[in-house]
Design a protein around this motif. Structure first.
Motif, PDB file in Angstrom:
ATOM      1  N   THR A 229       0.872  -1.173   0.000  1.00  0.00           N
ATOM      2  CA  THR A 229       0.000   0.000   0.000  1.00  0.00           C
ATOM      3  C   THR A 229       0.907   1.220   0.000  1.00  0.00           C
ATOM      4  OG1 THR A 229      -0.091   0.261   2.408  1.00  0.00           O
ATOM      5  CG2 THR A 229      -1.713  -1.242   1.406  1.00  0.00           C
ATOM      6  N   PRO A 230       0.386   2.393  -0.350  1.00  0.00           N
ATOM      7  CA  PRO A 230       1.226   3.593  -0.251  1.00  0.00           C
ATOM      8  C   PRO A 230       1.732   3.821   1.166  1.00  0.00           C
ATOM      9  CG  PRO A 230      -0.706   4.040  -1.597  1.00  0.00           C
ATOM     10  CD  PRO A 230      -0.912   2.676  -0.995  1.00  0.00           C
ATOM     11  N   GLU A 231       0.999   3.311   2.157  1.00  0.00           N
ATOM     12  CA  GLU A 231       1.364   3.520   3.553  1.00  0.00           C
ATOM     13  C   GLU A 231       2.478   2.585   4.037  1.00  0.00           C
ATOM     14  OE1 GLU A 231      -2.071   5.392   2.443  1.00  0.00           O
ATOM     15  OE2 GLU A 231      -1.918   3.206   2.505  1.00  0.00           O
ATOM     16  N   ASN A 232       2.610   1.399   3.439  1.00  0.00           N
ATOM     17  CA  ASN A 232       3.626   0.462   3.936  1.00  0.00           C
ATOM     18  C   ASN A 232       4.819   0.287   3.002  1.00  0.00           C
ATOM     19  OD1 ASN A 232       2.956  -1.428   1.919  1.00  0.00           O
ATOM     20  ND2 ASN A 232       1.765  -2.728   3.296  1.00  0.00           N
ATOM     21  N   LEU A 233       4.772   0.897   1.833  1.00  0.00           N
ATOM     22  CA  LEU A 233       5.822   0.689   0.836  1.00  0.00           C
ATOM     23  C   LEU A 233       7.198   1.067   1.380  1.00  0.00           C
ATOM     24  CD1 LEU A 233       6.774   0.062  -2.077  1.00  0.00           C
ATOM     25  CD2 LEU A 233       6.248   2.444  -2.642  1.00  0.00           C
ATOM     26  N   LYS A 234       7.304   2.254   1.949  1.00  0.00           N
ATOM     27  CA  LYS A 234       8.614   2.726   2.416  1.00  0.00           C
ATOM     28  C   LYS A 234       9.134   1.865   3.564  1.00  0.00           C
ATOM     29  CE  LYS A 234       9.197   7.091   2.166  1.00  0.00           C
ATOM     30  NZ  LYS A 234       9.133   8.561   2.448  1.00  0.00           N
ATOM     31  N   ALA A 235       8.243   1.476   4.481  1.00  0.00           N
ATOM     32  CA  ALA A 235       8.662   0.641   5.614  1.00  0.00           C
ATOM     33  C   ALA A 235       9.140  -0.725   5.127  1.00  0.00           C
ATOM     34  CB  ALA A 235       7.517   0.477   6.603  1.00  0.00           C
ATOM     35  N   ALA A 236       8.435  -1.303   4.163  1.00  0.00           N
ATOM     36  CA  ALA A 236       8.838  -2.608   3.630  1.00  0.00           C
ATOM     37  C   ALA A 236      10.194  -2.519   2.934  1.00  0.00           C
ATOM     38  CB  ALA A 236       7.769  -3.132   2.672  1.00  0.00           C
TER      39      ALA A 236
ATOM     40  N   ALA B 104      22.073  -6.266  13.129  1.00  0.00           N
ATOM     41  CA  ALA B 104      23.183  -5.788  13.947  1.00  0.00           C
ATOM     42  C   ALA B 104      23.896  -4.582  13.341  1.00  0.00           C
ATOM     43  CB  ALA B 104      24.195  -6.885  14.251  1.00  0.00           C
ATOM     44  N   VAL B 105      23.683  -4.308  12.058  1.00  0.00           N
ATOM     45  CA  VAL B 105      24.247  -3.122  11.422  1.00  0.00           C
ATOM     46  C   VAL B 105      23.213  -2.002  11.386  1.00  0.00           C
ATOM     47  CG1 VAL B 105      25.221  -2.169   9.285  1.00  0.00           C
ATOM     48  CG2 VAL B 105      25.856  -4.469  10.043  1.00  0.00           C
ATOM     49  N   MET B 106      21.949  -2.393  11.142  1.00  0.00           N
ATOM     50  CA  MET B 106      20.849  -1.447  11.107  1.00  0.00           C
ATOM     51  C   MET B 106      19.757  -1.916  12.069  1.00  0.00           C
ATOM     52  SD  MET B 106      20.710  -0.972   6.961  1.00  0.00           S
ATOM     53  CE  MET B 106      19.324   0.180   6.976  1.00  0.00           C
ATOM     54  N   ARG B 107      18.892  -1.007  12.426  1.00  0.00           N
ATOM     55  CA  ARG B 107      17.779  -1.354  13.299  1.00  0.00           C
ATOM     56  C   ARG B 107      16.663  -1.986  12.464  1.00  0.00           C
ATOM     57  NH1 ARG B 107      16.000   0.110  18.402  1.00  0.00           N
ATOM     58  NH2 ARG B 107      13.728   0.167  18.677  1.00  0.00           N
ATOM     59  N   GLY B 108      16.120  -3.107  12.916  1.00  0.00           N
ATOM     60  CA  GLY B 108      15.016  -3.738  12.220  1.00  0.00           C
ATOM     61  C   GLY B 108      13.778  -2.855  12.225  1.00  0.00           C
ATOM     62  N   VAL B 109      12.864  -3.138  11.312  1.00  0.00           N
ATOM     63  CA  VAL B 109      11.632  -2.358  11.179  1.00  0.00           C
ATOM     64  C   VAL B 109      10.495  -3.132  11.836  1.00  0.00           C
ATOM     65  CG1 VAL B 109      10.002  -1.303   9.569  1.00  0.00           C
ATOM     66  CG2 VAL B 109      12.459  -1.287   9.064  1.00  0.00           C
ATOM     67  N   GLU B 110       9.844  -2.506  12.791  1.00  0.00           N
ATOM     68  CA  GLU B 110       8.815  -3.193  13.561  1.00  0.00           C
ATOM     69  C   GLU B 110       7.423  -2.987  12.976  1.00  0.00           C
ATOM     70  OE1 GLU B 110       9.050  -3.315  17.942  1.00  0.00           O
ATOM     71  OE2 GLU B 110      10.676  -1.861  17.728  1.00  0.00           O
ATOM     72  N   ASN B 111       6.651  -4.080  13.003  1.00  0.00           N
ATOM     73  CA  ASN B 111       5.203  -4.028  12.770  1.00  0.00           C
ATOM     74  C   ASN B 111       4.822  -3.223  11.532  1.00  0.00           C
ATOM     75  OD1 ASN B 111       5.067  -5.483  15.168  1.00  0.00           O
ATOM     76  ND2 ASN B 111       4.705  -3.646  16.404  1.00  0.00           N
ATOM     77  N   ILE B 112       5.222  -3.726  10.376  1.00  0.00           N
ATOM     78  CA  ILE B 112       4.888  -3.074   9.110  1.00  0.00           C
ATOM     79  C   ILE B 112       3.379  -3.181   8.878  1.00  0.00           C
ATOM     80  CG2 ILE B 112       5.268  -3.089   6.619  1.00  0.00           C
ATOM     81  CD1 ILE B 112       8.018  -4.295   7.158  1.00  0.00           C
ATOM     82  N   PRO B 113       2.696  -2.080   8.587  1.00  0.00           N
ATOM     83  CA  PRO B 113       1.251  -2.133   8.361  1.00  0.00           C
ATOM     84  C   PRO B 113       0.881  -3.146   7.278  1.00  0.00           C
ATOM     85  CG  PRO B 113       1.975   0.147   8.507  1.00  0.00           C
ATOM     86  CD  PRO B 113       3.222  -0.699   8.487  1.00  0.00           C
ATOM     87  N   GLY B 114      -0.125  -3.974   7.570  1.00  0.00           N
ATOM     88  CA  GLY B 114      -0.587  -4.953   6.606  1.00  0.00           C
ATOM     89  C   GLY B 114       0.141  -6.278   6.652  1.00  0.00           C
TER      90      GLY B 114
END
Length: 353
Positions: A203-210, A219-229
């Motif tokens: 969706t336009p709302e979750n594209l960037k998070a995904a 361990a190099v970057m922070r994981g992304v929590e609870n992606i919408p959808g």
């Protein structure tokens, strides 16, 4: 014209290409590997593909990528793919960090790169493209890896590497592959069964998070929590399971694979496990820089993540180096277009085994 690219095709693909060359309507899928700065050698080929070769395409064409492959495809699915690639490349090359960056710092800089070429309007362009259908991989973490603690992540990754040594299937103890897809047209590989796979529609709302999750190295970057959808959890780099997109494509047509080099490594840890061979790629056409071309590059190699350590505190020198590489890779763009437009690819293609 000097040849700078190698073309390697599976048993079915080579028959088609030797018979009539590479026709844009014969391609069903384009794959994009993980690999960080290595993508810089492909940015010119992406310009040739999406700015020129495929411009008359009508029917759906499926893109599947992980990590930097997903980020590349988020550029080419915009209304002006060449401009988006240029913005991505320019901002990516200028990334900069402190001497010992935290995962939060690396993630913040990565988000700035992503936002440089993927604004709100661009997200709608990606998901309404006339023929391109974006699909990407992320991996949802389990157990000890379902954490932001660098110590726990390091221990968990060590365990994953050890168990992967014996079987790739062991990765399911640590991650669940998640496929984010364009709901308008399901891809041929939607029901792939090589690994358990969750699915979530873009969706336009979750594209960037995904996209952010797909490139978030543990361990190099922070994981992304609870992606919408998508299912609740911490999402990380899709390359952990799908480093070089070694999946059952289930494609009737060709799978075009612009790549960094002439071999496919299934998962991230399989770089160290040479007996984990890729599946059959009988319909795949692999396109990659020749060893001679790579030897001609500054430092005689393709850029990689080690450059950020090699040039630590010397951003100006690294930026000059990466810019020199991308400028040299204009030869790859020209060679690709000459090979497909003239039909010389019919003679140049060799079998991929």
């Amino acid at each position: 014209m000097k040849e700078y690219l190698h073309f390697r095709a599976g048993s079915s693909a080579i028959e088609i290409i030797r018979g009539k060359g590479l026709q844009q309507d014969d391609i069903d899928i384009i794959a994009g590997a993980a690999g960080g700065p290595k993508w810089l050698v492909l940015s010119r080929i992406d310009r040739a593909l999406f700015g020129e070769f495929l411009k008359e395409r009508k029917r759906p064409l499926f893109l599947i990528g992980s990590s930097i492959g997903a980020w590349r495809f988020a550029a080419v699915t915009q209304k002006n793919p060449v401009l988006a690639i240029e913005r991505f490349e320019e901002r990516y090359i200028r990334q900069s960090y402190s001497a010992k960056p935290s995962p939060e710092e690396v993630s913040a800089e990565s988000m700035r790169i992503l936002e440089a070429y993927l604004g709100k309007a661009a997200a709608y362009e990606v998901l309404s493209h006339p023929y391109l259908r974006l699909n990407i991989f992320t991996d949802r973490s389990h157990g000890v890896l379902n954490s932001h603690s660098v110590k726990r992540l390091t221990a968990g990754l060590g365990a994953a590497a050890l168990l992967n040594f014996f079987s790739r299937k062991a990765m399911t103890l640590f991650f669940t592959r998640t496929l984010f897809y364009d709901r308008r047209t399901l891809p041929p590989f939607f029901d792939m069964d090589d690994f358990p796979t969750d699915k979530a529609a873009f969706t336009p709302e979750n594209l960037k998070a995904a996209l952010m999750a797909s490139g978030s190295i543990p361990a190099v970057m922070r994981g992304v929590e609870n992606i919408p959808g998508a299912a609740e959890g911490i999402y990380r780099d899709g390359g952990m399971i799908d480093y070089h997109i070694d999946i059952p494509f289930k494609s009737k047509g060709l799978v075009l694979y612009p790549h960094f080099f002439g071999r496919i490594v299934p998962g991230w840890f399989d770089k160290y496990v040479p007996w984990h061979k890729p599946a059959s790629h009988e319909k795949t056409l692999l396109v990659y820089p020749s060893p001679e071309f790579v030897e001609s590059l500054p430092l005689k190699k393709i850029p990689d993540r080690k450059d950020l350590y090699l040039f630590a505190g010397k951003d100006k020198e690294r930026i000059e180096y990466w810019n020199a590489v991308t400028e040299r890779c204009k030869r790859l763009e020209d060679d690709f277009l000459e090979a497909v437009n003239s039909g010389s690819i019919k003679k140049r293609v060799q079998e991929y085994k």
